[in-house]
Design a protein around this motif. Structure first.
Motif, PDB file in Angstrom:
ATOM      1  N   ASP A  55       0.658  -0.995  -0.146  1.00 55.14           N
ATOM      2  CA  ASP A  55      -0.704   0.520   0.033  1.00 55.14           C
ATOM      3  C   ASP A  55       0.993   1.484  -0.058  1.00 55.14           C
ATOM      4  N   LEU A  56       1.289   1.081  -1.008  1.00 56.50           N
ATOM      5  CA  LEU A  56       2.593   2.584  -0.852  1.00 56.50           C
ATOM      6  C   LEU A  56       2.795   2.923  -2.138  1.00 56.50           C
ATOM      7  N   ASN A  57       2.540   3.797  -2.622  1.00 55.62           N
ATOM      8  CA  ASN A  57       2.776   4.451  -3.789  1.00 55.62           C
ATOM      9  C   ASN A  57       4.697   5.636  -4.191  1.00 55.62           C
ATOM     10  N   ILE A  58       4.560   5.000  -5.196  1.00 55.57           N
ATOM     11  CA  ILE A  58       6.322   5.554  -5.810  1.00 55.57           C
ATOM     12  C   ILE A  58       5.622   6.796  -6.789  1.00 55.57           C
ATOM     13  N   LEU A  59       6.187   8.287  -6.730  1.00 55.91           N
ATOM     14  CA  LEU A  59       5.461   8.999  -7.955  1.00 55.91           C
ATOM     15  C   LEU A  59       7.007   9.692  -8.453  1.00 55.91           C
ATOM     16  N   TYR A  60       7.132   9.142  -9.502  1.00 57.67           N
ATOM     17  CA  TYR A  60       8.558   9.677 -10.143  1.00 57.67           C
ATOM     18  C   TYR A  60       8.553  10.925 -11.051  1.00 57.67           C
ATOM     19  N   GLN A  61       9.609  12.216 -11.090  1.00 52.76           N
ATOM     20  CA  GLN A  61       8.962  12.850 -11.987  1.00 52.76           C
ATOM     21  C   GLN A  61      10.369  13.023 -12.768  1.00 52.76           C
ATOM     22  N   VAL A  62      10.203  12.757 -14.089  1.00 51.04           N
ATOM     23  CA  VAL A  62      11.569  12.606 -14.349  1.00 51.04           C
ATOM     24  C   VAL A  62      12.044  13.790 -15.521  1.00 51.04           C
ATOM     25  N   LYS A  63      13.252  14.539 -15.327  1.00 50.67           N
ATOM     26  CA  LYS A  63      13.290  15.446 -15.894  1.00 50.67           C
ATOM     27  C   LYS A  63      14.998  14.886 -16.703  1.00 50.67           C
ATOM     28  N   HIS A  64      15.144  15.596 -18.129  1.00 54.84           N
ATOM     29  CA  HIS A  64      16.118  15.051 -18.715  1.00 54.84           C
ATOM     30  C   HIS A  64      17.129  16.130 -19.164  1.00 54.84           C
ATOM     31  N   THR A  65      18.107  16.610 -19.878  1.00 57.29           N
ATOM     32  CA  THR A  65      18.779  17.991 -19.641  1.00 57.29           C
ATOM     33  C   THR A  65      19.651  17.164 -20.904  1.00 57.29           C
ATOM     34  N   ILE A  66      20.419  17.982 -21.576  1.00 53.12           N
ATOM     35  CA  ILE A  66      21.066  17.888 -23.227  1.00 53.12           C
ATOM     36  C   ILE A  66      21.800  18.875 -22.907  1.00 53.12           C
ATOM     37  N   GLU A 116       6.095   7.889  -1.557  1.00 52.80           N
ATOM     38  CA  GLU A 116       7.514   8.466  -2.190  1.00 52.80           C
ATOM     39  C   GLU A 116       7.671   9.397  -2.635  1.00 52.80           C
ATOM     40  N   PHE A 117       8.617  10.355  -3.284  1.00 51.19           N
ATOM     41  CA  PHE A 117       8.388  11.385  -4.353  1.00 51.19           C
ATOM     42  C   PHE A 117      10.067  10.816  -4.247  1.00 51.19           C
ATOM     43  N   HIS A 118      10.216  10.900  -5.859  1.00 53.59           N
ATOM     44  CA  HIS A 118      11.777  10.184  -7.123  1.00 53.59           C
ATOM     45  C   HIS A 118      11.823  11.607  -7.962  1.00 53.59           C
ATOM     46  N   LEU A 119      12.731  12.254  -7.450  1.00 52.34           N
ATOM     47  CA  LEU A 119      13.052  13.164  -9.045  1.00 52.34           C
ATOM     48  C   LEU A 119      14.261  12.023  -9.071  1.00 52.34           C
ATOM     49  N   VAL A 120      14.376  12.019 -10.862  1.00 55.36           N
ATOM     50  CA  VAL A 120      14.665  11.469 -11.277  1.00 55.36           C
ATOM     51  C   VAL A 120      15.165  12.087 -12.198  1.00 55.36           C
ATOM     52  N   SER A 121      16.731  12.628 -12.512  1.00 57.09           N
ATOM     53  CA  SER A 121      17.360  13.438 -13.384  1.00 57.09           C
ATOM     54  C   SER A 121      18.675  12.802 -14.150  1.00 57.09           C
TER      55      SER A 121
END
Length: 404
Positions: A55-66, A116-121
């Motif tokens: 019963d755990l959600n993980i939200l991922y915001q996925v950001k890419h840079t060039i 959980e809140f994950h910033l992925v980059s």
């Protein structure tokens, strides 16, 4: 001096495109990490999200840079980075979303406790990012909420960017209890620049031989992209759970674990003049293709190229040795030869010769040839016939050698 971009460069979709691809590949990486009872979604609750069996959600915001730094590495995540604060702002809006019943504080606390809140980059760590340092210290039990929240207030006063200020203030104005739990559950996955390598490593960890990893990746990538497209086209959410993944894609892994050859898909570079190919001339002789039927001639050419490229690839990756390929060609040649010798015995005129040649071709096209414990599909089997014809080993007309 920074080089000014042309209008075309400014309107190019390449930056956006690679961002979407990066997000998609992170979604694929998360799929490969699924356990029983878990699921992954794409652009539903967040860029990517997972629902775990506890019963755990993980939200991922996925950001890419060039963007690159002076050393050629991906640009750093700064503490006033728009990607950082837009992400945190988006999460605050999710936390307090009244449509989902979280307008009141108790509901918000309940939500952040199970999320959980994950910033992925692919952005790199920056030693000068005090905000990130304070969050990490908080997770390590050596920092304090007071220091972190005070620094957030200072950043709001420091920035001259109206949007970033708005984002920071939205975070700062969260209820204190909600905000504390929120920051306890924030994670940063930075410097994730080798995402395809990570995916291939996950494939290897599913007991796939090294030489077959690329083939599994290509098949899985192609299938999931197609399925995602169809889901969106039909108005469905892109979400997959462990059981669904096992049902729909297990065969890709099963094929790779067996001794059976994995068929590779290639984009074929066609010859400029399709009709100058030797095997096409052999087909023209008996009317199996006509000079006006370029579409069919192209299709047959793709079959020929497909078997040729697959044979080369199987030798390169170690699935076959060159002797296996030579034996395969010889076996198909002998099967053709046995049939060819008997095809024209009762022919008394040209019409009968053409009919017998077409019967021979039709009969052999129905064959599914076998190679290294693998039954080749019809395209590969037909392609082998066209390949042998193209190198001058077989033909269809009784007098095909005289016409070569």
């Amino acid at each position: 001096m920074k080089k000014e971009k042309s209008f075309t460069e400014k309107t190019s979709a390449s930056d956006t495109s690679i961002g979407f691809d990066y997000q998609y590949y992170y979604f694929l990486l998360r799929i490969l990490s699924l356990g029983i009872g878990q699921s992954v979604g794409l652009e539903i609750k967040d860029d990517v999200h997972t629902e775990l069996n506890a019963d755990l959600n993980i939200l991922y915001q996925v950001k890419h840079t060039i963007q690159k730094n002076a050393a050629g590495a991906s640009a750093s995540l700064t503490e006033l980075d728009a990607d950082l604060w837009k992400t945190l702002y988006n999460w605050t809006q999710i936390i307090s979303d009244k449509v989902d019943g979280r307008e009141e504080i108790p509901a918000q606390i309940k939500f952040v406790e199970k999320t959980e809140f994950h910033l992925v980059s692919n952005k790199s760590h920056s030693k000068s990012n005090t905000f990130l340092k304070l969050v990490i210290e908080l997770h390590s039990n050596v920092g304090s909420f007071e220091s972190l929240f005070s620094h957030i207030d200072n950043l709001a006063n420091k920035t001259q960017d109206a949007d970033i200020k708005k984002y920071i203030l939205a975070v700062a104005q969260l209820n204190l209890s909600v905000k504390k739990k929120f920051f306890e559950n924030i994670r940063f996955e930075l410097e994730l620049d080798d995402i395809i390598c990570r995916i291939k490593r996950s494939i290897r960890e599913k007991i796939v031989d090294v030489e077959k990893i690329d083939a599994v990746f290509e098949r899985l990538d192609s299938r999931i992209r197609s399925d995602n497209f169809l889901a969106v086209k039909n108005g469905k959410a892109i979400k997959i759970d462990f059981d669904e993944f096992a049902t729909r894609y297990a065969k890709i892994f099963d094929d790779a674990r067996t001794k059976k050859l994995v068929h590779h898909r290639f984009k074929s570079d066609l010859p400029q003049d399709i009709f100058t190919q030797r095997f096409i001339k052999r087909l023209l002789e008996i009317g199996a293709v006509t000079v006006t039927d370029e579409e069919r001639a192209v299709e047959y050419t793709k079959f020929k190229l497909r078997i040729s490229k697959n044979l080369d690839q199987w030798v390169q990756e170690g699935s076959l040795v060159s002797d296996d390929v030579e034996d395969f060609h010889e076996d198909v040649f002998l099967r053709w030869e046995n049939e060819f010798q008997n095809s024209f015995r009762s022919c008394t005129n040209m019409a009968e010769i053409i009919d017998s040649a077409m019967d021979l071709l039709t009969m052999l096209r129905r064959e599914r040839f076998r190679l290294s414990e693998t039954d080749l599909d019809t395209k590969l089997s037909n392609g082998e016939l066209y390949y042998l014809s193209d190198i001058g080993r077989i033909g269809w007309h009784r007098d095909w050698k005289n016409n070569d």
